[in-house]
Design a protein around this motif. Sequence first.
Motif, PDB file in Angstrom:
ATOM      1  N   MET A   1      14.539 -11.675   6.968  1.00  0.00           N
ATOM      2  CA  MET A   1      14.112 -11.160   5.712  1.00  0.00           C
ATOM      3  C   MET A   1      14.557  -9.722   5.546  1.00  0.00           C
ATOM      4  SD  MET A   1      10.389 -11.878   4.856  1.00  0.00           S
ATOM      5  CE  MET A   1       9.988 -13.206   3.948  1.00  0.00           C
ATOM      6  N   SER A   2      14.930  -9.424   4.358  1.00  0.00           N
ATOM      7  CA  SER A   2      15.380  -8.058   4.078  1.00  0.00           C
ATOM      8  C   SER A   2      14.167  -7.196   3.732  1.00  0.00           C
ATOM      9  CB  SER A   2      16.396  -8.071   2.939  1.00  0.00           C
ATOM     10  OG  SER A   2      15.731  -8.310   1.726  1.00  0.00           O
ATOM     11  N   PRO A   3      14.289  -5.900   3.916  1.00  0.00           N
ATOM     12  CA  PRO A   3      13.150  -5.034   3.615  1.00  0.00           C
ATOM     13  C   PRO A   3      12.789  -5.051   2.132  1.00  0.00           C
ATOM     14  CG  PRO A   3      14.966  -3.778   4.628  1.00  0.00           C
ATOM     15  CD  PRO A   3      15.391  -5.186   4.484  1.00  0.00           C
ATOM     16  N   ARG A   4      13.689  -5.429   1.249  1.00  0.00           N
ATOM     17  CA  ARG A   4      13.379  -5.428  -0.183  1.00  0.00           C
ATOM     18  C   ARG A   4      12.483  -6.603  -0.558  1.00  0.00           C
ATOM     19  NH1 ARG A   4      17.216  -2.914  -4.353  1.00  0.00           N
ATOM     20  NH2 ARG A   4      18.050  -1.223  -3.169  1.00  0.00           N
ATOM     21  N   SER A   5      12.599  -7.666   0.114  1.00  0.00           N
ATOM     22  CA  SER A   5      11.807  -8.837  -0.261  1.00  0.00           C
ATOM     23  C   SER A   5      10.356  -8.672   0.121  1.00  0.00           C
ATOM     24  CB  SER A   5      12.377 -10.099   0.396  1.00  0.00           C
ATOM     25  OG  SER A   5      12.336  -9.944   1.791  1.00  0.00           O
ATOM     26  N   GLU A   6      10.049  -7.780   1.026  1.00  0.00           N
ATOM     27  CA  GLU A   6       8.678  -7.564   1.437  1.00  0.00           C
ATOM     28  C   GLU A   6       7.941  -6.660   0.457  1.00  0.00           C
ATOM     29  OE1 GLU A   6       8.788  -5.969   5.323  1.00  0.00           O
ATOM     30  OE2 GLU A   6       9.790  -7.715   6.141  1.00  0.00           O
ATOM     31  N   LEU A   7       8.613  -5.977  -0.382  1.00  0.00           N
ATOM     32  CA  LEU A   7       7.982  -5.049  -1.322  1.00  0.00           C
ATOM     33  C   LEU A   7       7.448  -5.815  -2.515  1.00  0.00           C
ATOM     34  CD1 LEU A   7      10.604  -2.185  -1.296  1.00  0.00           C
ATOM     35  CD2 LEU A   7       8.462  -2.236  -0.079  1.00  0.00           C
ATOM     36  N   ARG A   8       6.308  -5.388  -3.031  1.00  0.00           N
ATOM     37  CA  ARG A   8       5.722  -6.042  -4.184  1.00  0.00           C
ATOM     38  C   ARG A   8       5.233  -4.992  -5.176  1.00  0.00           C
ATOM     39  NH1 ARG A   8       2.316 -11.007  -1.799  1.00  0.00           N
ATOM     40  NH2 ARG A   8       3.977 -11.751  -0.493  1.00  0.00           N
ATOM     41  N   GLY A   9       5.131  -5.399  -6.385  1.00  0.00           N
ATOM     42  CA  GLY A   9       4.555  -4.557  -7.422  1.00  0.00           C
ATOM     43  C   GLY A   9       5.462  -3.384  -7.799  1.00  0.00           C
ATOM     44  N   ALA A  11       6.415  -0.847  -6.033  1.00  0.00           N
ATOM     45  CA  ALA A  11       7.419  -0.522  -5.045  1.00  0.00           C
ATOM     46  C   ALA A  11       8.646  -1.404  -5.200  1.00  0.00           C
ATOM     47  CB  ALA A  11       6.853  -0.668  -3.644  1.00  0.00           C
ATOM     48  N   ALA A  12       8.463  -2.659  -5.578  1.00  0.00           N
ATOM     49  CA  ALA A  12       9.585  -3.572  -5.770  1.00  0.00           C
ATOM     50  C   ALA A  12      10.398  -3.142  -6.976  1.00  0.00           C
ATOM     51  CB  ALA A  12       9.089  -4.992  -5.926  1.00  0.00           C
ATOM     52  N   ARG A  13       9.737  -2.715  -8.023  1.00  0.00           N
ATOM     53  CA  ARG A  13      10.470  -2.266  -9.213  1.00  0.00           C
ATOM     54  C   ARG A  13      11.281  -0.999  -8.903  1.00  0.00           C
ATOM     55  NH1 ARG A  13       5.866  -1.658 -13.205  1.00  0.00           N
ATOM     56  NH2 ARG A  13       4.589  -2.650 -11.654  1.00  0.00           N
ATOM     57  N   LEU A  14      10.705  -0.094  -8.128  1.00  0.00           N
ATOM     58  CA  LEU A  14      11.435   1.115  -7.776  1.00  0.00           C
ATOM     59  C   LEU A  14      12.619   0.793  -6.865  1.00  0.00           C
ATOM     60  CD1 LEU A  14       8.588   3.727  -7.131  1.00  0.00           C
ATOM     61  CD2 LEU A  14      10.264   3.752  -8.955  1.00  0.00           C
ATOM     62  N   ALA A  15      12.443  -0.182  -5.972  1.00  0.00           N
ATOM     63  CA  ALA A  15      13.518  -0.552  -5.070  1.00  0.00           C
ATOM     64  C   ALA A  15      14.677  -1.164  -5.827  1.00  0.00           C
ATOM     65  CB  ALA A  15      12.998  -1.532  -4.016  1.00  0.00           C
TER      66      ALA A  15
END
Length: 176
Positions: A1-9, A11-15
Amino acid sequence: MSPRSELRGRAARLARLLPAGSAGAGRAARTPFVLLVVLLLGGGLITLLMLNSALNEGSFRLNDLKKQTTDLTEDEQALQRDVDAYAAPDALQHRARELGMVPGGDPAFLNPDGTVRGVPGAATAPSTLWRPAPPPPPPEVAGTPASPSPTPSATPKATPNPTSSQVKPAPSTSGR
């Protein structure tokens, strides 16, 4: 899994807004910016130091010019005092007597219509010029008497006054 897929909400939008890539690429993009900021700050400090040095140099020059102005003003005032001393009536009279000049006789005046008012008189030279008395002799020194000096007579000699036959009247111009 990539570090981006673990982000939600949030933080995911900023990523998603940030470019995808390695962490070293982000540092490489910041290096020119940091270098630019350091160069601008260094250049600003150097410019500020040069400006401060120029102002201090101007301040020293201003102090030197003020001192020179003060000295020249004092010289001017001393010269003006000398001129005033030489232009004083007593000094002029003394200098005129040293040159052998004598006071003038009775003046005559011309009226606007051309007539002469008064009878002119010739200047008479005194038989002897008045000279100041010599300075007093020095005080006696332990047992040595001072040498006596001759003193001039205190009575001035009489100056001859011209008689009326010696003075010629000025020609009159009233008979036009």
